[in-house]
Every structure is written in C-alpha cells, then in structure tokens.
Design a protein around this motif. Structure first.
Motif, PDB file in Angstrom:
ATOM      1  N   ASN A  50      85.107  47.619  57.995  1.00 50.16           N
ATOM      2  CA  ASN A  50      84.536  47.872  59.305  1.00 50.16           C
ATOM      3  C   ASN A  50      83.491  48.970  59.183  1.00 50.16           C
ATOM      4  OD1 ASN A  50      86.387  45.935  60.175  1.00 50.16           O
ATOM      5  ND2 ASN A  50      87.625  47.389  61.163  1.00 50.16           N
ATOM      6  N   VAL A  51      83.806  50.163  58.506  1.00 48.87           N
ATOM      7  CA  VAL A  51      82.938  51.322  58.498  1.00 48.87           C
ATOM      8  C   VAL A  51      81.784  51.043  57.695  1.00 48.87           C
ATOM      9  CG1 VAL A  51      82.854  53.666  57.649  1.00 48.87           C
ATOM     10  CG2 VAL A  51      85.190  53.084  58.790  1.00 48.87           C
ATOM     11  N   ALA A  52      82.035  50.465  56.551  1.00 47.48           N
ATOM     12  CA  ALA A  52      80.885  50.053  55.569  1.00 47.48           C
ATOM     13  C   ALA A  52      79.707  49.000  56.353  1.00 47.48           C
ATOM     14  CB  ALA A  52      81.387  49.178  54.282  1.00 47.48           C
ATOM     15  N   VAL A  53      80.495  48.233  57.251  1.00 43.70           N
ATOM     16  CA  VAL A  53      79.309  47.333  58.049  1.00 43.70           C
ATOM     17  C   VAL A  53      78.820  48.203  58.828  1.00 43.70           C
ATOM     18  CG1 VAL A  53      79.291  45.258  59.713  1.00 43.70           C
ATOM     19  CG2 VAL A  53      80.590  44.884  57.656  1.00 43.70           C
ATOM     20  N   SER A  54      79.366  49.029  59.898  1.00 45.46           N
ATOM     21  CA  SER A  54      78.725  49.860  60.717  1.00 45.46           C
ATOM     22  C   SER A  54      77.590  50.733  60.186  1.00 45.46           C
ATOM     23  CB  SER A  54      79.881  50.949  61.220  1.00 45.46           C
ATOM     24  OG  SER A  54      80.448  50.520  62.330  1.00 45.46           O
ATOM     25  N   LEU A  55      77.918  51.164  58.930  1.00 46.54           N
ATOM     26  CA  LEU A  55      76.724  52.060  58.178  1.00 46.54           C
ATOM     27  C   LEU A  55      75.659  51.132  57.819  1.00 46.54           C
ATOM     28  CD1 LEU A  55      79.128  54.112  56.077  1.00 46.54           C
ATOM     29  CD2 LEU A  55      77.446  54.933  57.940  1.00 46.54           C
ATOM     30  N   ALA A  56      76.067  49.936  57.288  1.00 43.60           N
ATOM     31  CA  ALA A  56      74.837  48.914  56.891  1.00 43.60           C
ATOM     32  C   ALA A  56      74.105  48.525  58.046  1.00 43.60           C
ATOM     33  CB  ALA A  56      75.471  47.757  56.139  1.00 43.60           C
ATOM     34  N   MET A  57      74.665  48.385  59.198  1.00 39.53           N
ATOM     35  CA  MET A  57      73.945  48.019  60.673  1.00 39.53           C
ATOM     36  C   MET A  57      73.219  49.183  61.087  1.00 39.53           C
ATOM     37  SD  MET A  57      74.534  45.131  61.659  1.00 39.53           S
ATOM     38  CE  MET A  57      73.919  45.183  63.294  1.00 39.53           C
ATOM     39  N   PHE A  58      73.487  50.661  60.573  1.00 40.55           N
ATOM     40  CA  PHE A  58      72.623  51.576  61.064  1.00 40.55           C
ATOM     41  C   PHE A  58      71.450  51.754  60.216  1.00 40.55           C
ATOM     42  CE2 PHE A  58      76.599  53.616  63.135  1.00 40.55           C
ATOM     43  CZ  PHE A  58      76.386  52.760  64.242  1.00 40.55           C
ATOM     44  N   GLY A  59      71.457  50.878  58.917  1.00 40.17           N
ATOM     45  CA  GLY A  59      70.257  51.081  58.109  1.00 40.17           C
ATOM     46  C   GLY A  59      70.592  52.102  56.952  1.00 40.17           C
ATOM     47  N   ASP A  60      71.931  52.553  56.682  1.00 43.40           N
ATOM     48  CA  ASP A  60      72.261  53.284  55.672  1.00 43.40           C
ATOM     49  C   ASP A  60      72.567  52.484  54.358  1.00 43.40           C
ATOM     50  OD1 ASP A  60      72.128  55.624  57.405  1.00 43.40           O
ATOM     51  OD2 ASP A  60      74.295  55.102  58.202  1.00 43.40           O
ATOM     52  N   GLU A  61      72.824  53.326  53.497  1.00 44.17           N
ATOM     53  CA  GLU A  61      73.097  52.569  52.005  1.00 44.17           C
ATOM     54  C   GLU A  61      74.777  52.673  52.115  1.00 44.17           C
ATOM     55  OE1 GLU A  61      71.485  52.460  48.058  1.00 44.17           O
ATOM     56  OE2 GLU A  61      70.165  54.217  48.983  1.00 44.17           O
ATOM     57  N   ALA A  62      75.559  51.560  52.120  1.00 40.78           N
ATOM     58  CA  ALA A  62      76.983  51.519  52.180  1.00 40.78           C
ATOM     59  C   ALA A  62      77.223  50.315  51.167  1.00 40.78           C
ATOM     60  CB  ALA A  62      77.308  50.821  53.643  1.00 40.78           C
ATOM     61  N   ARG A  83      77.189  39.844  53.992  1.00 40.78           N
ATOM     62  CA  ARG A  83      76.161  39.280  55.184  1.00 40.78           C
ATOM     63  C   ARG A  83      75.321  40.483  56.009  1.00 40.78           C
ATOM     64  NH1 ARG A  83      78.172  36.301  60.470  1.00 40.78           N
ATOM     65  NH2 ARG A  83      76.001  36.338  60.894  1.00 40.78           N
ATOM     66  N   PHE A  84      76.012  41.510  55.994  1.00 35.15           N
ATOM     67  CA  PHE A  84      75.431  42.587  56.948  1.00 35.15           C
ATOM     68  C   PHE A  84      74.889  43.564  55.993  1.00 35.15           C
ATOM     69  CE2 PHE A  84      78.855  40.990  59.733  1.00 35.15           C
ATOM     70  CZ  PHE A  84      78.140  40.664  61.026  1.00 35.15           C
ATOM     71  N   GLY A  85      74.660  43.399  54.703  1.00 33.27           N
ATOM     72  CA  GLY A  85      73.894  44.135  53.839  1.00 33.27           C
ATOM     73  C   GLY A  85      74.889  45.099  53.252  1.00 33.27           C
ATOM     74  N   VAL A  86      76.115  45.169  53.102  1.00 36.65           N
ATOM     75  CA  VAL A  86      76.931  45.995  52.254  1.00 36.65           C
ATOM     76  C   VAL A  86      76.925  45.746  51.025  1.00 36.65           C
ATOM     77  CG1 VAL A  86      79.426  46.850  52.210  1.00 36.65           C
ATOM     78  CG2 VAL A  86      78.559  46.412  54.463  1.00 36.65           C
ATOM     79  N   ASP A  87      76.888  46.587  50.091  1.00 35.37           N
ATOM     80  CA  ASP A  87      76.816  46.328  48.474  1.00 35.37           C
ATOM     81  C   ASP A  87      78.526  46.229  48.321  1.00 35.37           C
ATOM     82  OD1 ASP A  87      77.045  46.500  45.811  1.00 35.37           O
ATOM     83  OD2 ASP A  87      76.088  48.356  45.501  1.00 35.37           O
ATOM     84  N   THR A  88      78.691  44.890  47.507  1.00 33.90           N
ATOM     85  CA  THR A  88      80.018  44.543  47.368  1.00 33.90           C
ATOM     86  C   THR A  88      80.097  44.317  45.915  1.00 33.90           C
ATOM     87  OG1 THR A  88      79.518  42.450  47.643  1.00 33.90           O
ATOM     88  CG2 THR A  88      80.389  43.429  49.704  1.00 33.90           C
ATOM     89  N   SER A  89      79.050  44.865  45.115  1.00 27.38           N
ATOM     90  CA  SER A  89      79.031  44.503  43.665  1.00 27.38           C
ATOM     91  C   SER A  89      80.395  44.859  43.032  1.00 27.38           C
ATOM     92  CB  SER A  89      77.900  45.148  42.963  1.00 27.38           C
ATOM     93  OG  SER A  89      77.660  46.775  43.169  1.00 27.38           O
ATOM     94  N   CYS A  90      80.951  46.000  43.295  1.00 29.42           N
ATOM     95  CA  CYS A  90      82.109  46.441  42.757  1.00 29.42           C
ATOM     96  C   CYS A  90      83.507  45.786  43.107  1.00 29.42           C
ATOM     97  CB  CYS A  90      82.279  48.000  42.936  1.00 29.42           C
ATOM     98  SG  CYS A  90      80.853  49.022  42.094  1.00 29.42           S
TER      99      CYS A  90
END
Length: 348
Positions: A50-62, A83-90
């Motif tokens: 949830n926190v990661a999505v919030s950050l991505a929605m605000f335009g931060d690198e998450a 889908r909200f732009g969070v980096d999930t590569s790890c």
C-alpha cells in the motif's frame, strides 16, 4: 529525519524500497458479516505494498519486494501493484499460496472485522538466504517496513534483521511504522523483536496502541473517543522513543477522536529536531477504514523524499490519510495534486 542524516532530494531522485506481504483481500458485499456472505469481492493489498503504491501515485520512485507464489493468484497480486508504476523487479517467486485476509465492513457502533489466513504463505515460508539484499537495495535511499512484517514468521523476522543490518552498513535510511497487530503476535513477542529493530530506525511512525504494545512506552490509554485529547501524552511518548533510541531522529503519529466506525476527527503530529509540528484537525466521514495508516506513511515519505518542510510534511501526510478513508480497497489511488487541493481548501 535530520538533514545531515538523510540524502537531499537533489540531482538523482531518492528511491524508496518497501518490504512486506501482499495478500488477497476477500470482502463481504456491503455491510454483510462473513457468516452471512455467499460471495466475496476480491482485491489485493498489504501494508508495505500500500505504501509503495501511494509513493508511485505521488510520482516518486518506489520499489517493492516480497515473495509470491508462481501461480495466477500470485501474478494477479503482483500485477495489482505493478499497474501503478511500482518497481517489482526484485519480487521473488515460489511457494504455493498467497496470504488471505477476509474483511467485513463495520458501521456505526459495529466495528470492522478482519480474519487472517496467512500462515504458510510464500513469504512466511521463505528462507532468509533467498533475499540478496546487496542486489535488492542497490540504488535505494530509503527502506520502509512495518511491524506487520517481522510478525509474519521467524524467517521473515530474520530477513528484516538482515535488511536493516545492510542498510546500516551502507547508509540507507530506515523508516518503520510500528503497526502492531494483536492477531499476529503478542505484546511480549512484539516488544522482544521491535525493541531490537528500533536500533536501526531513523524515522518511526507510532499510532495509538503501537507505543506500548511494541516498545513498552505509555502514550495512549486506549480510549479511541479521546485520542486527540491525549496529545500531551503522545508527545511525551514520542520524546521517550527518541531518548531510548538515539539513532531515531524523528517520530510521527496519527491522533484520532473516533465517534463511530465512520465518523471522527483526525490529526497528525511530527517531532523533528526537537520541535513538534501539528496538522489541522480533519472531521471526516469514512467510507472504508482500511489502509489509512499506510496512506499516512506514504504521505510522510513523500514529504521527506520531495524535501517538504516539516509542517508541510505532516499536513500532507494526514491529508493523504483522511482521503484514503473515502477510497475503497487497500490502495490510496490519489495524486499529489489531490492532496494539495484539500490542504489548500483547509487553509482557506
């Protein structure tokens, strides 16, 4: 966080990594109790996702790291975050099941209820050796976790310890929401674990019962109808956290006067550099009281990453939190502009 203790958000944008479990959320229709339901609405969520999505929605690198089963349910959960732009590569893949939580919405004097079914999940059974923190935390500036994560299992607790040790050795700032969950562990176990982990924390978020349940520090008497009225007690608790854990340089809290499940007053306070910053009080009618604490953490992190002054940071964090009360499902799908508009209206 002290300016001398955290990288300035100049040049390369700061990147935040969150670590925790995402779950399948099964919600009863409308206000039905689980005992009545013959169907559930499916979605996905969990504190750190949830926190990661919030950050991505605000335009931060998450970025977000967890372990999910390599099956359609796990992949759907991963897709919900991505889908909200969070980096999930790890994110790691393996194991056989995704944790579940059942949610029934309360109303008036009937409280909201959550039932966990998360034992033996992919993350709970993950071996600490699976997480290569040197790779996962490469180019990361801030690491975020909540007290929910080490409560999942002993192996996950060890994973958190190793991550924090790596952060300490490599100058990565650590933010922790104490986030006590009585359905996951006892106060005795929580204190045993969290008192140790707090030695690695730069910024602590402590709300309501978190102070006493996880750190044995009194700040709140349990009366949710008069949380804001106890602001002086909260402040003493926040000062005590900084006294006991000198590496921790700032503490933030949400204070609430809850009238019913839907109605109440909310505000935030932030102790930084020896100064308390207080947000305005928001009187709210909640649509769904899920994830508001995570939204607060996301707003606070956004303020830090973007270099907001402390007053703007706490105002932004509490505004993001109360807006989440009007949004269904776990993720706080609002933009920085949405939050700033409400803040501006509050000032006029």
């Amino acid at each position: 966080l002290l300016k001398s203790n955290i990288k300035e958000s100049k040049g390369k944008e700061m990147k935040v990594m969150t670590f925790g479990e995402i779950m399948l959320r099964l919600k009863t229709p409308e206000y039905l109790k689980i005992l009545q339901a013959d169907g559930f609405e499916a979605s996905y969520g969990g504190a750190e996702s949830n926190v990661a999505v919030s950050l991505a929605m605000f335009g931060d690198e998450a970025a977000y790291v967890t372990k999910i089963p390599d099956n359609p349910v796990g992949l759907a959960a991963l897709g919900a975050v991505r889908r909200f732009g969070v980096d999930t590569s790890c994110v790691l893949h393996g194991g056989s099941r995704l944790g579940i939580y059942y949610f029934e919405k309360g109303t008036n004097i009937r409280p909201t209820n959550v039932v966990y079914d998360r034992e033996y999940s992919a993350l709970a059974l993950a071996d600490a050796a699976e997480f290569d923190w040197e790779t996962i935390l490469r180019d990361i500036d801030v690491f975020y976790f909540s007290g929910v994560t080490p409560a999942i299992s002993e192996s996950v607790e060890q994973e958190v310890r190793e991550a924090l040790a790596f952060c300490r050795a490599h100058g990565i700032q650590v933010v922790c929401d104490l986030n006590y969950r009585s359905k996951m562990w006892s106060t005795e176990k929580a204190q045993q674990v969290m008192k140790h982990l707090m030695n690695y924390v730069d910024l602590c978020i402590a709300n309501d019962e978190d102070f006493e349940a996880t750190l044995g520090i009194h700040a709140f008497n349990g009366d949710m109808a008069h949380g804001i009225d106890q602001i002086d007690s909260y402040k003493r608790g926040m000062e005590e956290i900084l006294r006991q854990y000198p590496k921790c340089k700032a503490v933030a809290s949400v204070l609430r006067n809850i009238c019913t499940v839907e109605d109440g007053d909310w505000m935030g306070i932030y102790l930084k550099d020896g100064v308390f910053y207080e947000s305005p009080v928001h009187t709210v009618h909640s649509l769904e009281a899920v994830g508001a604490g995570d939204a607060f953490a996301g707003g606070l992190l956004h303020g830090i990453v973007q270099g907001f002054d402390p007053q703007k940071t706490i105002d932004f964090a509490i505004t993001a939190s109360v807006l989440k009360l009007m949004i269904q499902k776990d993720f706080n799908v609002i933009s920085e502009k949405d939050v700033l508009q409400v803040m501006k209206a509050k000032d006029t």
